[in-house]
Structure formats: C-alpha cells, structure tokens
Design an enzyme around this catalytic site. Structure first.
Site, PDB file in Angstrom:
ATOM      1  N   ARG A  27       0.843  -1.189   0.000  1.00 45.60           N
ATOM      2  CA  ARG A  27       0.000   0.000   0.000  1.00 45.60           C
ATOM      3  C   ARG A  27       0.880   1.241   0.000  1.00 45.60           C
ATOM      4  O   ARG A  27       1.875   1.321   0.701  1.00 45.60           O
ATOM      5  CB  ARG A  27      -0.892  -0.006   1.242  1.00 45.60           C
TER       6      ARG A  27
ATOM      7  N   HIS B  92      18.098  -5.642 -26.615  1.00 45.71           N
ATOM      8  CA  HIS B  92      17.336  -6.882 -26.831  1.00 45.71           C
ATOM      9  C   HIS B  92      18.222  -8.099 -26.605  1.00 45.71           C
ATOM     10  O   HIS B  92      19.376  -8.094 -27.001  1.00 45.71           O
ATOM     11  CB  HIS B  92      16.792  -6.893 -28.266  1.00 45.71           C
TER      12      HIS B  92
END
Length: 353
Positions: free
Chosen positions: A104, A339
C-alpha cells in the site's frame, strides 16, 4: 573500517542526551558543538492477545532453525521480502495482511500483481484479514502456535513473524528532557535543514519518519555535514526516489503512482504490459512480468515507472535518472532498446490502455 580510517572515536553503549551539547554514555560525558541523532527505527509489535508469542523482523536473523510452517503478518516491504525468503528456503508460508492489497502506498497494480505471483510460488496470501489472538499449543514458546483470525478461522504454525511497520527508535534517549520536540508517532521533528527544536541538535533518517530508506538517510546526513562543515549547498529532493522490494519476484518503482498522478496532474496516459520474460518462456516458468508507465497527457512527461519482475531494482535505477531529467514519452520512444531484456519494454510500449 570507515570510522577507523577517518579517526572517528567510537563509544560502545546506550547514549542519552543530557542537554543541548552533552551526551552521556554510561558514566562518560561527551560534549560537542553539535549533536546528530541517527538512531533509525525499530519494529512494531501489534497489540493482540498472545502477541508475545510472535517474533519481529529483527528476530528473524536469529532463528535457530528454519520453521516448517510460518505465518508472516503484514503487507509492506519487510513482510513480502521475508515471506519470499522463507518460501524460497522451503517453509510453508501464509501471509496475512489486514488491507485489501500488498505494498500500500505504491502503485495499486504492483501489489495486486505481486500477490498473484507469490501465490504461484506456493505462498498463501490472505488479504483483508486480521489476527484475533495467538495461543501456544503446548504452553511454551517452543511449541506450535495457533493463530485465530477475526473470521474465526485458525492456522497452526511454528513461527509467527510480525512485519507490521516500524517506529522511530527514540526510547530512553532523554529527548523530552533535553527539549527535543517529537510528533504524535514519536518521530523527531526537524526543519528543512534537519535541525530539531534545539538548534544545536540535528536528526536524520528513519528517526524523523520521512522516507524510510537507507540511501535517503545517507543523503540527509550529507546535507547536515555540508551545512555544518562545508559550503551548505547540498539539498535532498524527495521527488522521484527509486526503490525496490526484494520479494520474489522483485518490485521496482520510481515516480508517481497512477492514483497520485491523477490527483496532481489530471489527465494521464497509462501504458501497461504483462508478459512472460524470455528466460521464463525457455525454462518453462509460469512467472510473469508487469511493466507500467504513467504519463502526463498535457506535457508528455513520464511521471512514474513501475515494474514487477526479475532485477527490478537494477532496471528502475536507470529510469530514475530519466525521470529526474524530465524525460518525455517521446524521448522514451526514440530510445533504442537492448534486446532481449525486460527493460526494453519501457521504450517499446506504444499503445495506452
């Protein structure tokens, strides 16, 4: 070694502030022009019947053996990290949290996604649930404990670990007697320069209850050092502080959550991607990754970068530099990705949700 190399004199013992310029350590009295309080925080133990049968996070490192069954109570950094460690070592773990989501204060999607991934790894996650009481099933702390939840359900475990928050570590320091002001939580009150209500006494870190992160405390300490012994030009910004949660999987976040960004900026564009990383695909793991960008519609500036996945802390550190430099979504899009990496997804997301 750092202290020794800089000729710092170290006094071993419990310190009490006597007055604006004096600290007592046992029978010794030490005087100085300035005093800095940096005593950190300590774990809180919830006030429930039988709470003394549980342990707190400090005790975790002194467990004599790995518990077969453990209940971790809480839903913040420490709770999800220790639950993940116990699970990874082979304990059967139940995580009990009184709120409807984990983590939270962070972007809501992170806690929801993390709970699902933790459950995949075998952790039982019980949200919106509170403990009513704890009893020893043999009359001693060495026996199994029975946890009764507010809904009447019972769970047996060898270890109950409370990770229900921390509080400023200020007990027995003589702060009130010395005139050092504290707030309702006990935190030392300081001004923008980290000076307390006693001008010669400063405080930094968890004891002032601002942002409870080690690098933040270090930055605050450097500001004080600069003010007292340097040019006084250092400052701390609490905006865009990157942070990571070393749960399994990791969580990384920097900038504003979606909810906070809407309150401050209004109209947003949200980019979100959920997928299996290449190494998970190859290995057959079911672990998935969540990546999210929060973008201000009016300025195109990226306001938040959030992810759940491997090496989240490593990834978010670099993007924190981008956010502090005011990077826009167009600049993200113009950057060529590495990549195959997770991080490249942040520069290839093109379609808002």
């Amino acid at each position: 070694k750092l202290l020794d190399d800089t000729d710092v004199t170290l006094f071993q013992g419990h310190a009490t502030i006597v007055d604006a310029h004096t600290v007592a350590v046992g029978e010794q009295r030490i005087t100085a022009r300035h005093i800095l309080i940096a005593t950190g925080g300590r774990p809180m133990r919830p006030d429930v019947p039988g709470g003394e049968l549980g342990i707190v996070s400090d005790d975790f490192f002194h467990l004599p053996a790995l518990p077969q069954n453990a209940i971790v109570v809480g839903g913040g950094y420490i709770a999800v990290e220790l639950a993940s460690i116990l699970n990874g070592l082979g304990s059967k773990v139940t995580l009990v949290h009184r709120s409807a989501q984990l983590l939270r204060g962070m972007d809501a999607d992170l806690g929801v996604f993390l709970a699902k991934e933790m459950e995949k790894k075998g952790i039982t996650v019980r949200l919106d649930m509170q403990i009513a009481s704890i009893t020893a099933q043999g009359g001693t702390n060495d026996e199994k404990k029975r946890v009764t939840l507010k809904n009447g359900e019972t769970i047996d475990a060898d270890c109950i670990l409370f990770a229900t928050g921390r509080q400023p570590n200020v007990e027995g320091m003589g702060l009130d007697e010395a005139g050092v002001q504290r707030d309702e939580r006990g935190a030392v009150v300081v001004d923008a320069d980290f000076r307390t209500s006693v001008p010669s006494i400063y405080a930094v870190g968890d004891v002032i209850d601002r942002v409870a992160l080690t690098p933040v405390a270090l930055a605050e300490g450097m500001v004080v050092a600069s003010a007292l012994f340097g040019d006084g030009k250092r400052a701390v910004s609490y905006d865009n502080i990157p942070t990571a949660v070393f749960s399994h999987p990791n969580v990384g976040t920097v900038g504003l959550s979606e909810d906070e960004a809407r309150r401050r900026h209004g109209t947003l564009r949200i980019y979100k991607s959920e997928f299996r990383a290449l190494k998970s695909t190859i290995s057959g793991s079911s672990e998935r990754v969540l990546m999210k960008l929060v973008v201000d519609e009016a300025s195109d500036r990226v306001l938040g970068v959030h992810l759940v996945g491997p090496d989240a802390g490593e990834i978010v550190q670099g993007f924190a530099v981008a956010l502090n430099s005011g990077a826009t979504k167009a600049q993200f899009d113009a950057t060529i990705g590495v990549h195959p990496t997770l991080a490249e997804e942040f520069v290839t997301m093109r379609t808002p949700v």
